[in-house]
Write a protein that holds these residues in place. Structure first.
Motif, mmCIF file in Angstrom:
data_model
loop_
_atom_site.group_PDB
_atom_site.id
_atom_site.type_symbol
_atom_site.label_atom_id
_atom_site.label_comp_id
_atom_site.label_asym_id
_atom_site.label_seq_id
_atom_site.Cartn_x
_atom_site.Cartn_y
_atom_site.Cartn_z
ATOM 1 N N THR A 268 0.851 -1.193 0.000
ATOM 2 C CA THR A 268 0.000 0.000 0.000
ATOM 3 C C THR A 268 0.885 1.240 0.000
ATOM 4 O OG1 THR A 268 -0.089 0.070 2.416
ATOM 5 C CG2 THR A 268 -1.844 -1.147 1.288
ATOM 6 N N ALA A 269 0.277 2.377 -0.310
ATOM 7 C CA ALA A 269 1.024 3.627 -0.299
ATOM 8 C C ALA A 269 1.538 3.945 1.093
ATOM 9 C CB ALA A 269 0.137 4.762 -0.806
ATOM 10 N N GLN A 270 0.784 3.586 2.118
ATOM 11 C CA GLN A 270 1.210 3.870 3.490
ATOM 12 C C GLN A 270 2.448 3.086 3.859
ATOM 13 O OE1 GLN A 270 -1.643 3.523 6.816
ATOM 14 N NE2 GLN A 270 -0.073 2.410 7.954
ATOM 15 N N SER A 310 -3.858 -0.880 12.979
ATOM 16 C CA SER A 310 -4.020 0.151 11.946
ATOM 17 C C SER A 310 -4.642 1.407 12.536
ATOM 18 C CB SER A 310 -4.922 -0.368 10.817
ATOM 19 O OG SER A 310 -4.419 -1.558 10.271
ATOM 20 N N ASP A 311 -4.483 2.499 11.804
ATOM 21 C CA ASP A 311 -5.167 3.765 12.087
ATOM 22 C C ASP A 311 -4.787 4.358 13.439
ATOM 23 O OD1 ASP A 311 -6.416 3.211 9.697
ATOM 24 O OD2 ASP A 311 -8.273 2.507 10.620
ATOM 25 N N ALA A 332 -1.644 -0.458 6.963
ATOM 26 C CA ALA A 332 -2.868 -0.003 6.304
ATOM 27 C C ALA A 332 -4.048 -0.888 6.711
ATOM 28 C CB ALA A 332 -2.686 -0.038 4.788
ATOM 29 N N ASP A 366 -7.873 0.279 -0.616
ATOM 30 C CA ASP A 366 -7.183 1.188 0.296
ATOM 31 C C ASP A 366 -7.390 2.612 -0.225
ATOM 32 O OD1 ASP A 366 -5.174 1.415 2.585
ATOM 33 O OD2 ASP A 366 -4.220 2.596 0.992
ATOM 34 N N PRO A 367 -7.794 3.542 0.637
ATOM 35 C CA PRO A 367 -8.129 4.880 0.128
ATOM 36 C C PRO A 367 -6.924 5.693 -0.341
ATOM 37 C CG PRO A 367 -8.290 4.825 2.513
ATOM 38 C CD PRO A 367 -8.078 3.419 2.079
ATOM 39 N N TRP A 368 -5.696 5.319 0.066
ATOM 40 C CA TRP A 368 -4.508 6.122 -0.287
ATOM 41 C C TRP A 368 -3.865 5.520 -1.529
ATOM 42 C CZ3 TRP A 368 -5.599 10.038 2.427
ATOM 43 C CH2 TRP A 368 -6.140 9.911 3.702
ATOM 44 N N SER A 369 -3.676 6.349 -2.549
ATOM 45 C CA SER A 369 -3.181 5.864 -3.831
ATOM 46 C C SER A 369 -1.688 6.140 -4.050
ATOM 47 C CB SER A 369 -3.985 6.474 -4.983
ATOM 48 O OG SER A 369 -3.989 7.899 -4.890
ATOM 49 N N PHE A 370 -1.122 7.162 -3.446
ATOM 50 C CA PHE A 370 0.312 7.388 -3.586
ATOM 51 C C PHE A 370 0.799 8.304 -2.456
ATOM 52 C CE2 PHE A 370 -1.557 10.968 -5.819
ATOM 53 C CZ PHE A 370 -0.707 12.033 -5.537
ATOM 54 N N ARG A 371 2.116 8.370 -2.292
ATOM 55 C CA ARG A 371 2.708 9.271 -1.317
ATOM 56 C C ARG A 371 3.875 9.997 -1.992
ATOM 57 N NH1 ARG A 371 4.521 5.910 3.656
ATOM 58 N NH2 ARG A 371 5.390 7.936 4.253
#
Length: 372
Positions: A268-270, A310-311, A332, A366-371
């Motif tokens: 994941t991005a995270q 998580s979170d 994530a 997963d809501p995050w697509s990149f960092r």
């Protein structure tokens, strides 16, 4: 080919809806219980893109972890994402079932699947599920009336232990009493002390049956004023189900363990965030699939080296680490819970044989697509 009701009943056997938290919304959301099921798709989130994937594959049932409607609604239309998800599934003839906190706690559920994916052994719940509340009743009765008292207790629901019924324990002794004016004794005379051969009968009963069992006792007992007591049994905390898991790994550094976590979960991005000394030794691991900061106080009191969840928010995580206890690994949310899907797929395949095709969704929700 099983009907939808057959598959739902199977899933509810593994993940009983009654074990879900009171705020949760689990179970069958859409579907005709009589419809045949030949394809089952599994996903974490019931998003619109997941519904489209299920429809394109021709799924008859989509099983997800997170509920589509966590709060009550009076309707759903294509004006909203959730409405479009429901409409997509309905048009495709695909049922929808959610197993959320009931799947979190279960054997073979989310947290256990995550623990196995990380290579943990000797698993036990981090927070054991509460056992069914039980009482223990003790009553004293004359020897020749003991059997009728035991029978009455059993008929009222006492003495059921697992696959056994009518369970009781009896010890012999002497009962002593002196009837006073106004008494109508079954044995003895008013004003005269009596010694009677009696037995003590002990039974365990569901706390919800307490009143019914005591009433049955009073009706069956020959004495005008039978002596008895009811004691609440403490929960020993030995349930195999419950929130989170604790297990062991071969000794390794925190850095090496974090790398194991990274490799075991979908990317994941995270990525994997770690709080603690990278060189500290890790042997005992606590984890909770999904958002687990509500368990931080319990983890701090446990004999573990690291907590994976998580979170995690800034202040709770910072204050937790200041106590100098376990390290933290934050992953994530979607990736942690995704580990349940292959386990559930194998379980369905084993239970339903070749009658049903299964598929784990290839869509990352997963809501995050990149960092950057």
């Amino acid at each position: 080919m099983p009907a939808l009701k057959d598959v739902v009943d199977l899933l509810h056997t593994w993940y009983p809806p009654a074990t879900a938290d009171g705020w949760d919304a689990v179970g069958l959301v859409l579907g005709d219980l009589a419809a045949p099921v030949s394809k089952v798709m599994l996903a974490v989130d019931p998003t619109e893109v997941v519904a489209q994937e299920a429809a394109a594959w021709g799924a008859d049932l989509l099983v997800v972890h997170h509920p589509l409607f966590l709060k009550p609604v009076h309707g759903f239309t294509t004006a909203t994402p959730k409405g479009r998800t429901a409409a997509t599934l309905s048009r495709a003839g695909c049922a929808l079932l959610a197993a959320h906190t009931n799947a979190d706690q279960a054997v073979g559920g989310v947290s256990e699947s995550m623990a196995l994916a990380l290579g943990l052994t000797d698993l036990e719940p981090l927070l054991p599920a509460p056992a069914a509340p039980l009482d223990k009743l003790t009553v004293f009765a004359p020897v020749d009336s003991a059997e009728q008292v035991r029978d009455a207790l059993a008929a009222a629901g006492a003495g059921e232990l697992g696959d056994y019924e009518g369970a009781s324990f009896t010890t012999a002794g002497e009962g002593r009493f002196r009837p006073m004016p106004g008494a109508d004794p079954t044995i003895g005379e008013v004003g005269r002390s009596e010694v009677v051969e009696e037995v003590s009968i002990q039974v365990v009963l569901p706390r919800g049956r307490r009143t019914a069992v005591v009433r049955a006792l009073l009706a069956a007992h020959p004495y005008e004023e039978p002596a008895y007591d009811v004691v609440e049994i403490a929960d020993p905390g030995t349930a195999s189900t419950g929130t989170g898991r604790v297990g062991t790994v071969g000794p390794m550094t925190l850095r090496a363990f974090a790398e194991r976590v990274r490799d075991a979960l979908p990317a994941t991005a995270q990525g994997v965030r770690v709080g603690g000394d990278p060189d500290r030794e890790v042997r005992r691991v606590a984890l909770c699939g999904g958002a687990g900061d509500f368990l931080l106080d319990r983890v701090r009191g446990c004999d573990v080296d690291v907590y994976v969840t998580s979170d995690l928010r800034h202040h709770p995580a910072s204050e937790f680490l200041e106590h100098g206890g376990p390290a933290l690994v934050d992953v994530a949310h979607w990736a942690a819970e995704w580990t349940w899907l292959p386990v559930l797929e194998r379980r369905l395949a084993g239970a339903l044989g070749g009658t049903v095709s299964t598929r784990v969704s290839t869509t990352s929700t997963d809501p995050w697509s990149f960092r950057v």
